[in-house]
Design an enzyme around this catalytic site. Structure first.
Site, mmCIF file in Angstrom:
data_model
loop_
_atom_site.group_PDB
_atom_site.id
_atom_site.type_symbol
_atom_site.label_atom_id
_atom_site.label_comp_id
_atom_site.label_asym_id
_atom_site.label_seq_id
_atom_site.Cartn_x
_atom_site.Cartn_y
_atom_site.Cartn_z
ATOM 1 N N HIS A 110 -15.543 30.255 7.183
ATOM 2 C CA HIS A 110 -15.952 29.268 6.174
ATOM 3 C C HIS A 110 -16.793 28.182 6.844
ATOM 4 C CE1 HIS A 110 -11.861 30.437 4.344
ATOM 5 N NE2 HIS A 110 -12.766 30.905 3.503
ATOM 6 N N CYS A 154 -9.706 44.625 -8.138
ATOM 7 C CA CYS A 154 -9.307 44.215 -6.778
ATOM 8 C C CYS A 154 -9.117 42.711 -6.792
ATOM 9 C CB CYS A 154 -10.369 44.608 -5.758
ATOM 10 S SG CYS A 154 -10.041 43.840 -4.153
ATOM 11 N N CYS A 179 -11.294 40.758 -4.204
ATOM 12 C CA CYS A 179 -12.669 40.445 -4.645
ATOM 13 C C CYS A 179 -12.650 39.596 -5.902
ATOM 14 C CB CYS A 179 -13.451 41.708 -5.005
ATOM 15 S SG CYS A 179 -13.691 42.861 -3.675
ATOM 16 N N CYS A 205 -10.523 49.447 -1.818
ATOM 17 C CA CYS A 205 -11.640 48.500 -1.851
ATOM 18 C C CYS A 205 -12.213 48.452 -0.433
ATOM 19 C CB CYS A 205 -11.152 47.108 -2.265
ATOM 20 S SG CYS A 205 -12.314 45.815 -1.798
ATOM 21 N N HIS A 218 -11.432 44.909 1.277
ATOM 22 C CA HIS A 218 -10.052 44.439 1.474
ATOM 23 C C HIS A 218 -9.093 45.551 1.864
ATOM 24 C CE1 HIS A 218 -12.070 41.336 -0.927
ATOM 25 N NE2 HIS A 218 -11.404 40.542 -0.101
ATOM 26 N N LYS A 232 -12.825 41.619 13.601
ATOM 27 C CA LYS A 232 -12.784 40.997 12.280
ATOM 28 C C LYS A 232 -11.567 40.067 12.191
ATOM 29 C CE LYS A 232 -13.229 42.058 7.438
ATOM 30 N NZ LYS A 232 -13.305 42.993 6.344
ATOM 31 N N LYS A 246 -5.393 37.840 8.898
ATOM 32 C CA LYS A 246 -4.068 37.230 9.059
ATOM 33 C C LYS A 246 -3.164 38.181 9.811
ATOM 34 C CE LYS A 246 -3.887 34.092 5.164
ATOM 35 N NZ LYS A 246 -3.677 34.057 3.741
HETATM 36 N N1 MSP Z 1 -14.918 31.753 -4.083
HETATM 37 C C1 MSP Z 1 -15.853 32.738 -3.711
HETATM 38 C C2 MSP Z 1 -17.261 32.201 -3.740
HETATM 39 C C3 MSP Z 1 -17.712 31.662 -5.062
HETATM 40 S S1 MSP Z 1 -19.304 30.977 -4.959
HETATM 41 C C4 MSP Z 1 -19.699 30.605 -6.533
HETATM 42 C C5 MSP Z 1 -15.532 33.224 -2.280
HETATM 43 N N2 MSP Z 1 -14.705 32.446 -1.571
HETATM 44 S S2 MSP Z 1 -14.265 32.769 -0.060
HETATM 45 O O1 MSP Z 1 -13.391 31.688 0.318
HETATM 46 O O2 MSP Z 1 -13.734 34.087 0.031
HETATM 47 O O3 MSP Z 1 -15.550 32.730 0.807
HETATM 48 C C6 MSP Z 1 -16.356 31.575 0.821
HETATM 49 C C7 MSP Z 1 -17.584 31.799 1.690
HETATM 50 O O4 MSP Z 1 -17.161 31.975 3.040
HETATM 51 C C8 MSP Z 1 -18.365 33.055 1.296
HETATM 52 O O5 MSP Z 1 -19.750 32.815 1.292
HETATM 53 C C9 MSP Z 1 -17.998 34.045 2.382
HETATM 54 O O6 MSP Z 1 -19.017 34.956 2.656
HETATM 55 C C10 MSP Z 1 -17.797 33.105 3.553
HETATM 56 N N3 MSP Z 1 -16.953 33.709 4.581
HETATM 57 C C11 MSP Z 1 -15.648 34.060 4.490
HETATM 58 N N4 MSP Z 1 -15.262 34.647 5.674
HETATM 59 C C12 MSP Z 1 -16.326 34.674 6.527
HETATM 60 C C13 MSP Z 1 -16.532 35.077 7.845
HETATM 61 N N5 MSP Z 1 -15.600 35.647 8.580
HETATM 62 N N6 MSP Z 1 -17.757 34.835 8.384
HETATM 63 C C14 MSP Z 1 -18.755 34.196 7.697
HETATM 64 N N7 MSP Z 1 -18.588 33.819 6.443
HETATM 65 C C15 MSP Z 1 -17.416 34.097 5.800
HETATM 66 O O7 MSP Z 1 -16.067 34.247 -1.900
#
Ligand code: MSP
Length: 518
Positions: free
Chosen positions: A21, A126, A129, A144, A147, A298, A301
């Site tokens: 994130h 899923c 997703c 999926c 996941h 990757k 948890k």
């Molecule tokens: N809630 C949705 C997004 C809605 S946007 C209108 C979502 N949330 S998320 O928490 O799963 O992911 C948020 C962002 O963090 C996404 O753009 C996702 O690609 C990014 N990432 C989550 N894990 C990641 C990594 N390990 N590496 C890079 N980015 C990652 O999807």
């Protein structure tokens, strides 16, 4: 450039923020800060995505209400972004009253114009997703692919969005605008997904998913996460179904949605269809970044290798996030996957920020004090190829940012730093001073300091604190717009005293860094 409006994905709040994130938010902040150096009218949006079955289930398992879970975790995201010095303009939560109400009216409008209709449906859902998947999306074992979980078979009467109506128009837009999806290699993937697209479910029965925004006039249905989540980009800046307020008119269409590659389909197909149905202009760019692994694995948890950005700052005793920002922002070429490792982090920031960039400034200022009492004389100010090169680097960096090539832009900055180090080595100002070639020595040092002013401007989006410290020691005005940067930045007269020279970044393994540890 009249305005710049950028958004990040809004994060699910069923867990704490991790380095993946953080990668996205750092990229977004670097982009935002760079464009703030080119334009005054800017806006950066981030936030949290708070509805859906996952949050409902996590809250239930902890014996708290979904709202309590959202409040707790949303705050963790805010805290992490503060620690990373993320300069956003607004943090939206999809549980905010204003957002909820506008989403309800968007939904109602789409029902009224028959872009949304009711239909009984059996599908594979899923919850990872928060989406229905088709058989074609699944792995050979029926899981999926993202996941690795078996989707649930769900039979429900849902509302559907007539995405197929917009299929041709979306494909045309993608084909006619090669910069719409960045990196461009992802556009073909989207066009392939578009071939098989069907109308999409945009609600869930309240009996199955209770934690959702109610559909107006239909108490049995809740608006399902994507239409709720995606609309944040317009609700946050003042859209309403009557066309929106002044701020909305000023900022929309968005200049860039920064998102991860996993949610590109939702942004470049679903969201574009929704915007077309609402009759709104389309975002200029969708920038899909790659994913971050930990030590090439990757993050998960179950593997126990999930890293929080604040724990990295703590374990290295970093009071400022600049080094982590620099490392993450340069972790991967545009749109490709990147990796985090402690060892690599330490080596890279020591080499780039401490050795190449920091030392260059430090030893040049020290020589200016040693040979000239910290004074810059008028005869030291000369035009040089190196300052021309610095101005050219500004143009190159801007060009890279136009295509969201953040690592590539940093490479250009470091090339300039390397060339300047080479200039010092080749010119040997210490020999010039020893041989009494004072003016020449002063000219070399001043040239380097001129370039370092430009470097401080260019490195600012990545490392705001380091840049400020550089600019302070150079008496340079960091607020200058990139398009106004000149080669003549160092003022004639007394620049600095010995006591005011300090390293802009301490090596992570140096004794100073250890002393700095709390
Ligand atoms: N809630 C949705 C997004 C809605 S946007 C209108 C979502 N949330 S998320 O928490 O799963 O992911 C948020 C962002 O963090 C996404 O753009 C996702 O690609 C990014 N990432 C989550 N894990 C990641 C990594 N390990 N590496 C890079 N980015 C990652 O999807």
């Amino acid at each position: 450039m009249e305005k710049f409006y950028a958004t990040t994905a809004i994060d699910y709040v069923n867990g704490a923020p991790h380095i993946g994130h953080a990668y996205e938010k750092i990229l977004s902040d670097v982009i935002y800060r760079h464009f703030s150096q080119r334009c005054d009218n800017t806006f950066m949006l981030t936030g949290t995505d708070e509805h859906g079955i996952k949050i409902q289930k996590t809250a239930a398992s902890r014996g708290i209400t979904p709202k309590q879970l959202c409040d707790e975790n949303s705050q963790q995201f805010k805290d992490a972004w503060k620690a990373l010095n993320f300069d956003y303009s607004k943090f939206i939560r999809t549980t905010d009253d204003e957002h909820v109400s506008v989403v309800q009216h968007i939904f109602k409008k789409l029902v009224e114009q028959d872009d949304i209709y009711k239909h009984t449906y059996t599908g594979l859902y899923c919850s990872g997703c928060e989406a229905f998947l088709s058989e074609k999306d699944l792995t050979e074992d029926g899981l999926c692919p993202d996941h690795l979980k078996k989707p649930e078979v769900v039979e429900e009467e849902n509302y559907f969005f007539r995405l197929t109506k917009y299929k041709e128009a979306i494909a045309k837009h993608i084909k006619q605008n090669p910069d719409f999806i960045i990196p461009s290699f992802r556009a073909n993937e989207v066009l392939n997904q578009l071939e098989n697209i069907e109308d999409i479910s945009v609600s869930r029965a309240k009996t199955n998913v209770d934690w959702s925004i109610d559909v107006l006039d239909d108490s049995e249905q809740g608006i399902y996460v994507w239409i709720d989540a995606l609309s944040n980009y317009i609700t946050a800046i003042g859209y309403d179904t009557d066309g929106g307020n002044e701020q909305f008119k000023n900022l929309w269409p968005c200049d860039v949605h920064v998102i991860g590659k996993d949610i590109l389909k939702f942004h470049s197909i679903y969201w574009i269809g929704i915007l077309m149905a609402l009759g709104l202009p389309l975002p200029k760019h969708i920038f899909a970044h790659g994913w971050i692994t930990i030590d090439e694995t990757k993050m998960s948890k179950s593997l126990g290798n999930v890293i929080s950005p604040t724990s990295v700052l703590e374990s290295f005793g970093l009071e400022q996030p600049d080094a982590l920002r620099y490392y993450m922002a340069t972790a991967a070429p545009c749109g490709k996957d990147g990796n985090y490792s402690d060892q690599d982090f330490k080596e890279k920031v020591n080499a780039h920020l401490a050795n190449s960039m920091g030392n260059l400034l430090n030893r040049t200022l020290s020589m200016l004090v040693k040979y000239f009492d910290g004074d810059v004389k008028p005869e030291f100010k000369v035009q040089s190829d190196l300052t021309d090169k610095a101005l050219n680097t500004v143009k190159e960096v801007m060009h890279k940012f136009d295509y969201f090539e953040i690592q590539e832009a940093a490479q250009k900055i470091m090339e300039l730093v390397d060339e300047t180090n080479k200039y010092v080595t080749d010119s040997e100002p210490w020999t010039l001073a020893k041989n009494g070639e004072t003016d020449k020595c002063g000219q070399v040092l001043t040239t380097v300091l001129e370039v370092m002013c430009v470097v401080s401007s260019l490195i600012y989006p990545y490392c705001p604190n380091i840049a400020k410290s550089m600019a302070e020691q150079l008496s340079y005005d960091l607020s200058v717009k990139l398009t106004d940067i000149k080669s003549d930045n160092i003022k004639v007269g007394h620049l600095i005293d010995k006591a005011d020279i300090h390293p802009v970044f301490l090596r992570l393994d140096s004794e100073f860094a250890d002393k700095g540890k709390k």
